[in-house]
Design a protein around this motif. Structure first.
Motif, PDB file in Angstrom:
ATOM      1  N   TRP A  41       0.818  -1.209   0.000  1.00 18.73           N
ATOM      2  CA  TRP A  41       0.000   0.000   0.000  1.00 18.73           C
ATOM      3  C   TRP A  41       0.855   1.264   0.000  1.00 18.73           C
ATOM      4  O   TRP A  41       1.917   1.300   0.614  1.00 18.73           O
ATOM      5  CB  TRP A  41      -0.894   0.031   1.241  1.00 18.73           C
ATOM      6  CG  TRP A  41      -1.974  -1.001   1.214  1.00 18.73           C
ATOM      7  CD1 TRP A  41      -1.936  -2.235   1.797  1.00 18.73           C
ATOM      8  CD2 TRP A  41      -3.236  -0.898   0.558  1.00 18.73           C
ATOM      9  NE1 TRP A  41      -3.111  -2.905   1.541  1.00 18.73           N
ATOM     10  CE2 TRP A  41      -3.931  -2.111   0.784  1.00 18.73           C
ATOM     11  CE3 TRP A  41      -3.851   0.098  -0.197  1.00 18.73           C
ATOM     12  CZ2 TRP A  41      -5.202  -2.352   0.286  1.00 18.73           C
ATOM     13  CZ3 TRP A  41      -5.126  -0.139  -0.696  1.00 18.73           C
ATOM     14  CH2 TRP A  41      -5.793  -1.345  -0.458  1.00 18.73           C
ATOM     15  N   VAL A  42       0.369   2.282  -0.706  1.00 25.31           N
ATOM     16  CA  VAL A  42       0.923   3.631  -0.594  1.00 25.31           C
ATOM     17  C   VAL A  42      -0.170   4.519  -0.023  1.00 25.31           C
ATOM     18  O   VAL A  42      -1.364   4.263  -0.211  1.00 25.31           O
ATOM     19  CB  VAL A  42       1.420   4.172  -1.950  1.00 25.31           C
ATOM     20  CG1 VAL A  42       2.551   3.308  -2.491  1.00 25.31           C
ATOM     21  CG2 VAL A  42       0.277   4.261  -2.972  1.00 25.31           C
ATOM     22  N   GLU A  43       0.232   5.559   0.693  1.00 26.91           N
ATOM     23  CA  GLU A  43      -0.746   6.413   1.379  1.00 26.91           C
ATOM     24  C   GLU A  43      -1.160   7.622   0.548  1.00 26.91           C
ATOM     25  O   GLU A  43      -2.231   8.191   0.776  1.00 26.91           O
ATOM     26  CB  GLU A  43      -0.191   6.866   2.730  1.00 26.91           C
ATOM     27  CG  GLU A  43       0.032   5.712   3.704  1.00 26.91           C
ATOM     28  CD  GLU A  43      -1.223   4.865   3.908  1.00 26.91           C
ATOM     29  OE1 GLU A  43      -2.315   5.453   4.083  1.00 26.91           O
ATOM     30  OE2 GLU A  43      -1.116   3.619   3.886  1.00 26.91           O
ATOM     31  N   GLN A  44      -0.335   8.017  -0.415  1.00 25.22           N
ATOM     32  CA  GLN A  44      -0.655   9.137  -1.293  1.00 25.22           C
ATOM     33  C   GLN A  44      -0.783   8.628  -2.728  1.00 25.22           C
ATOM     34  O   GLN A  44       0.078   7.880  -3.192  1.00 25.22           O
ATOM     35  CB  GLN A  44       0.432  10.219  -1.228  1.00 25.22           C
ATOM     36  CG  GLN A  44       0.684  10.760   0.170  1.00 25.22           C
ATOM     37  CD  GLN A  44      -0.524  11.469   0.752  1.00 25.22           C
ATOM     38  OE1 GLN A  44      -1.283  12.129   0.025  1.00 25.22           O
ATOM     39  NE2 GLN A  44      -0.712  11.346   2.054  1.00 25.22           N
ATOM     40  N   GLU A  45      -1.832   9.039  -3.416  1.00 28.24           N
ATOM     41  CA  GLU A  45      -2.080   8.485  -4.747  1.00 28.24           C
ATOM     42  C   GLU A  45      -0.958   8.800  -5.719  1.00 28.24           C
ATOM     43  O   GLU A  45      -0.642   7.976  -6.589  1.00 28.24           O
ATOM     44  CB  GLU A  45      -3.413   9.003  -5.292  1.00 28.24           C
ATOM     45  CG  GLU A  45      -3.793   8.345  -6.609  1.00 28.24           C
ATOM     46  CD  GLU A  45      -5.238   8.595  -7.016  1.00 28.24           C
ATOM     47  OE1 GLU A  45      -5.671   7.997  -8.014  1.00 28.24           O
ATOM     48  OE2 GLU A  45      -5.922   9.391  -6.340  1.00 28.24           O
ATOM     49  N   ASP A  46      -0.325   9.974  -5.586  1.00 29.90           N
ATOM     50  CA  ASP A  46       0.731  10.301  -6.541  1.00 29.90           C
ATOM     51  C   ASP A  46       1.952   9.394  -6.387  1.00 29.90           C
ATOM     52  O   ASP A  46       2.814   9.351  -7.267  1.00 29.90           O
ATOM     53  CB  ASP A  46       1.127  11.775  -6.467  1.00 29.90           C
ATOM     54  CG  ASP A  46       1.642  12.208  -5.099  1.00 29.90           C
ATOM     55  OD1 ASP A  46       1.814  11.341  -4.207  1.00 29.90           O
ATOM     56  OD2 ASP A  46       1.874  13.418  -4.912  1.00 29.90           O
ATOM     57  N   GLU A  47       2.034   8.658  -5.273  1.00 30.95           N
ATOM     58  CA  GLU A  47       3.112   7.684  -5.123  1.00 30.95           C
ATOM     59  C   GLU A  47       2.991   6.553  -6.139  1.00 30.95           C
ATOM     60  O   GLU A  47       3.976   5.869  -6.444  1.00 30.95           O
ATOM     61  CB  GLU A  47       3.126   7.102  -3.713  1.00 30.95           C
ATOM     62  CG  GLU A  47       3.548   8.075  -2.622  1.00 30.95           C
ATOM     63  CD  GLU A  47       3.539   7.426  -1.248  1.00 30.95           C
ATOM     64  OE1 GLU A  47       4.400   6.559  -1.004  1.00 30.95           O
ATOM     65  OE2 GLU A  47       2.658   7.774  -0.431  1.00 30.95           O
ATOM     66  N   LEU A  48       1.790   6.348  -6.685  1.00 29.11           N
ATOM     67  CA  LEU A  48       1.620   5.307  -7.707  1.00 29.11           C
ATOM     68  C   LEU A  48       2.414   5.626  -8.968  1.00 29.11           C
ATOM     69  O   LEU A  48       2.763   4.714  -9.724  1.00 29.11           O
ATOM     70  CB  LEU A  48       0.139   5.112  -8.045  1.00 29.11           C
ATOM     71  CG  LEU A  48      -0.707   4.389  -7.000  1.00 29.11           C
ATOM     72  CD1 LEU A  48      -2.153   4.283  -7.473  1.00 29.11           C
ATOM     73  CD2 LEU A  48      -0.146   3.001  -6.699  1.00 29.11           C
ATOM     74  N   ASP A  49       2.705   6.908  -9.207  1.00 30.72           N
ATOM     75  CA  ASP A  49       3.555   7.256 -10.353  1.00 30.72           C
ATOM     76  C   ASP A  49       4.970   6.729 -10.139  1.00 30.72           C
ATOM     77  O   ASP A  49       5.624   6.265 -11.076  1.00 30.72           O
ATOM     78  CB  ASP A  49       3.578   8.777 -10.559  1.00 30.72           C
ATOM     79  CG  ASP A  49       2.230   9.326 -10.986  1.00 30.72           C
ATOM     80  OD1 ASP A  49       1.460   8.576 -11.616  1.00 30.72           O
ATOM     81  OD2 ASP A  49       1.943  10.497 -10.675  1.00 30.72           O
TER      82      ASP A  49
END
Length: 272
Positions: free
Chosen positions: A157-165
């Motif tokens: 899991w990542v907590e901030q959506e922009d981490e998916l980049d």
């Protein structure tokens, strides 16, 4: 739980195969796709329910996995919005570049959405997936999403959506970086006189062995590298050439380029 896949391509097939192999009942899986050949391939993976009616699928399941291409996500989401609003399933999207806010808007709003970024080794159940949940996803739904993606590898899991980049840059695109290194090593081995087949087998087994050592080791990759790099030996000579050529900086630039392109794609898809 009952799971439905809208889109019956390779990633849907791999996740279904992983779920069934891990003990999930095929009778609790639905799949919808307009292509009858895709549905036949899915039935060859497991005896799941198949059809072409997305609305009927949504009515039958608790979790909907949107496994369609990013370019058609808006069209598909807009078509199923009424059914989604009526049934309120957990929605899991594997479409690169489609933000949770864009998808939520296309689906009518107030939806529980998990956005994830798997990679192609999921096809052989060795995938690495990053996941992000919006604020409407419950703890139980997070656990369910994690279990589904763990059927084809690891899920983090990542907590901030922009981490998916960044996930896209590291693991989403990552297999291609390793394939490029394998390609270069095979070519170099052939140039030094090995047969193409011998160069290939040595390269692939070395890559597999190195990955297994790194996974099973209690030290990081840098320490493993140091342990196999004897002073004034052959490995040290090769490593020095790679480092003098700027390999570390080049990788940093390459991954940053991939991350920036992921940001650009999201903007482009939102504008469509």
């Amino acid at each position: 739980m009952r799971i439905g896949f809208i889109g019956g391509g390779n990633m849907a097939s791999s996740i279904i195969g992983g779920l069934v192999a891990s003990g999930f009942a095929a009778d609790n899986i639905w799949a919808s796709d307009p292509n009858t050949e895709s549905l036949e391939k899915l039935r060859n993976v497991a005896p799941v329910h198949t059809g072409s009616d997305n609305h009927a699928l949504i009515a039958a399941v608790d979790i909907v996995i949107l496994a369609v291409k990013p370019q058609i996500m808006k069209m598909v989401a807009s078509d199923i919005a009424a059914s989604v609003q009526s049934q309120q399933p957990l929605l899991i999207t594997i479409a690169a570049g489609v933000t949770s806010s864009s998808l939520d808007g296309w689906l009518g709003g107030n939806n529980a959405i998990v956005r994830c970024m798997p990679n192609t080794p999921a096809l052989v159940r060795s995938g690495a997936t990053g996941l992000f949940a919006n604020a409407r996803v419950s703890a139980e739904q997070r656990q369910a999403a994690e279990q589904i993606l763990q059927a084809v590898g690891i899920a983090l899991w990542v907590e901030q959506e922009d981490e998916l980049d960044a996930v896209t840059a590291v693991s989403g695109s990552g297999p291609a970086y390793f394939f490029l290194v394998m390609e270069a090593m095979q070519a170099a081995g052939t140039e030094m006189g090995l047969s193409p087949e011998v160069a290939k087998q040595l390269t692939l087994q070395t890559a597999l062995g190195a990955a297994q050592m790194a996974i099973n080791s209690d030290v990081d990759a840098a320490e493993l590298r140091r342990r196999v790099t004897s002073p004034k030996g052959t490995t040290e000579r090769a490593i020095n050439i790679l480092q003098d050529g700027g390999l570390t900086a080049l990788f940093s630039q390459a991954l940053e380029g991939a991350r920036l392109r992921a940001e650009e794609l999201a903007i482009e898809l939102e504008g469509e």
